[in-house]
Design a protein around this motif. Structure first.
Motif, PDB file in Angstrom:
ATOM      1  N   TYR A 193      40.498  34.245  53.097  1.00 46.30           N
ATOM      2  CA  TYR A 193      39.471  33.972  52.020  1.00 46.30           C
ATOM      3  C   TYR A 193      38.936  35.418  51.800  1.00 46.30           C
ATOM      4  CZ  TYR A 193      39.730  28.957  51.228  1.00 46.30           C
ATOM      5  OH  TYR A 193      40.067  27.968  50.978  1.00 46.30           O
ATOM      6  N   PRO A 194      39.021  35.904  50.571  1.00 45.83           N
ATOM      7  CA  PRO A 194      38.174  37.382  50.090  1.00 45.83           C
ATOM      8  C   PRO A 194      36.553  37.448  50.517  1.00 45.83           C
ATOM      9  CG  PRO A 194      38.624  35.770  48.154  1.00 45.83           C
ATOM     10  CD  PRO A 194      39.139  35.103  49.377  1.00 45.83           C
ATOM     11  N   PRO A 195      36.163  38.545  51.051  1.00 49.44           N
ATOM     12  CA  PRO A 195      34.874  38.451  51.290  1.00 49.44           C
ATOM     13  C   PRO A 195      33.947  37.847  50.245  1.00 49.44           C
ATOM     14  CG  PRO A 195      36.096  40.539  51.875  1.00 49.44           C
ATOM     15  CD  PRO A 195      36.991  39.792  51.137  1.00 49.44           C
ATOM     16  N   ARG A 196      34.062  38.114  48.938  1.00 49.15           N
ATOM     17  CA  ARG A 196      33.292  37.620  48.016  1.00 49.15           C
ATOM     18  C   ARG A 196      33.166  36.098  47.974  1.00 49.15           C
ATOM     19  NH1 ARG A 196      33.393  39.734  41.559  1.00 49.15           N
ATOM     20  NH2 ARG A 196      30.943  39.367  41.324  1.00 49.15           N
ATOM     21  N   ALA A 197      34.239  35.598  48.386  1.00 51.56           N
ATOM     22  CA  ALA A 197      34.287  33.994  48.623  1.00 51.56           C
ATOM     23  C   ALA A 197      33.066  33.718  49.598  1.00 51.56           C
ATOM     24  CB  ALA A 197      35.456  33.456  48.739  1.00 51.56           C
ATOM     25  N   GLN A 246      29.935  26.359  45.296  1.00 50.32           N
ATOM     26  CA  GLN A 246      30.671  26.142  46.448  1.00 50.32           C
ATOM     27  C   GLN A 246      32.153  25.842  46.091  1.00 50.32           C
ATOM     28  OE1 GLN A 246      28.437  22.620  48.008  1.00 50.32           O
ATOM     29  NE2 GLN A 246      28.480  23.634  49.815  1.00 50.32           N
ATOM     30  N   VAL A 247      32.309  25.066  44.754  1.00 51.91           N
ATOM     31  CA  VAL A 247      33.873  24.844  44.587  1.00 51.91           C
ATOM     32  C   VAL A 247      34.591  26.171  44.235  1.00 51.91           C
ATOM     33  CG1 VAL A 247      35.221  23.806  42.854  1.00 51.91           C
ATOM     34  CG2 VAL A 247      33.312  22.397  43.730  1.00 51.91           C
ATOM     35  N   ALA A 252      38.966  29.782  45.834  1.00 49.26           N
ATOM     36  CA  ALA A 252      39.206  31.192  45.665  1.00 49.26           C
ATOM     37  C   ALA A 252      40.650  31.420  46.181  1.00 49.26           C
ATOM     38  CB  ALA A 252      38.022  31.945  46.390  1.00 49.26           C
ATOM     39  N   TYR A 253      40.981  30.888  47.316  1.00 49.45           N
ATOM     40  CA  TYR A 253      42.202  31.205  47.827  1.00 49.45           C
ATOM     41  C   TYR A 253      43.404  30.934  46.862  1.00 49.45           C
ATOM     42  CZ  TYR A 253      46.479  30.744  50.593  1.00 49.45           C
ATOM     43  OH  TYR A 253      47.806  30.579  50.992  1.00 49.45           O
TER      44      TYR A 253
END
Length: 260
Positions: A193-197, A246-247, A252-253
């Motif tokens: 997952y990206p850091p922003r997520a 949250q969703v 995000a992936y």
């Protein structure tokens, strides 16, 4: 919103497995967490309920390339795309996982047994057809981050004005203690997952903790029916913002994969 939704764990670790970042048994163990067992029923190609490891492999064979989360509430079909039968089951549960690439969805049914302190939890994921369409009301990570920052300020301002327990230094200390408990030794999201997520999910949990504390820590100065109603009016949009974020974090992936 203190506890991590089971659909979030399934989507996050299922996505890590689909990306080849974790082995199947590790993904299944992470999804089960403190529960006793998870099974998946009504899965195409299987005549009986199966364990998570086999179920995730079967979903991949069926063409699933990613997993999204839905956290619907009455009047807010967050993350859902139909059909009505799946939406109704997801709304009753309060959460669901939507499989990207195969027209399938999973809704958890949770059963508990045993005395307090030694509760045995079993989860059955019901597999149902879903409509492959854009999910309802899911913001981008950037939108979610901006909305959360504003929601945190607004919740603190309104709850302080209403003299509601759950605002002020005591609430901040309680939130920090909650975060220390939940984050100790645990990953916020699965690998890939990206850091922003991760950042958005952490902030969503902080906002959710504030909402829960405001409801749980007594009445404060809100002693009349009108004041209690005012508290509810203040908290509902904040809680909605936290659920949307949250969703967005869990999804995000798939969103990044689609952009690539």
């Amino acid at each position: 919103m203190h506890s991590e939704p089971r659909s979030g764990r399934l989507a996050a670790w299922g996505n890590a497995l689909l990306a080849g970042l974790v082995p199947p048994d590790d993904a299944a163990l992470a999804v089960v967490g403190d529960d006793a067992v998870h099974r998946v029923t009504d899965l195409p190609g299987e005549s009986a309920p199966v364990g998570l490891t086999l179920a995730l492999g079967r979903l991949r064979a069926l063409g699933v390339s990613g997993l999204r989360v839905a956290l619907p509430a009455p009047g807010h079909p967050l993350g859902l795309s139909g059909p009505p039968e799946f939406n109704a089951r997801a709304l009753e549960s309060g959460e669901a996982v939507v499989c990207h690439g195969a027209g399938l969805g999973l809704v958890p049914e949770v059963s508990e047994s045993g005395p307090a302190g030694d509760v045995h939890v079993e989860v059955v994921w019901h597999c149902l057809p879903v409509r492959e369409a854009p999910p309802a009301d899911v913001p981008s990570l950037g939108e979610a981050e901006r909305e959360l920052a504003e929601a945190l300020r607004e919740a603190t301002r309104v709850l302080t004005r209403l003299d509601v327990a759950g605002s002020g230094p005591a609430a901040a200390a309680a939130i920090d203690a909650y975060r220390a408990r939940t984050e100790g030794g645990a990953e916020v999201l699965a690998p890939g997952y990206p850091p922003r997520a991760v950042r958005v999910l952490e902030l969503a949990r902080r906002v959710g903790a504030l909402v829960s504390l405001a409801y749980e820590n007594g009445h404060g100065g809100a002693v009349s029916a009108s004041e209690m109603a005012a508290r509810g009016e203040a908290l509902r949009p904040v809680e909605r913002t936290a659920r949307r974020a949250q969703v967005a974090a869990y999804n995000a992936y798939v969103e990044e994969r689609e952009r690539r």
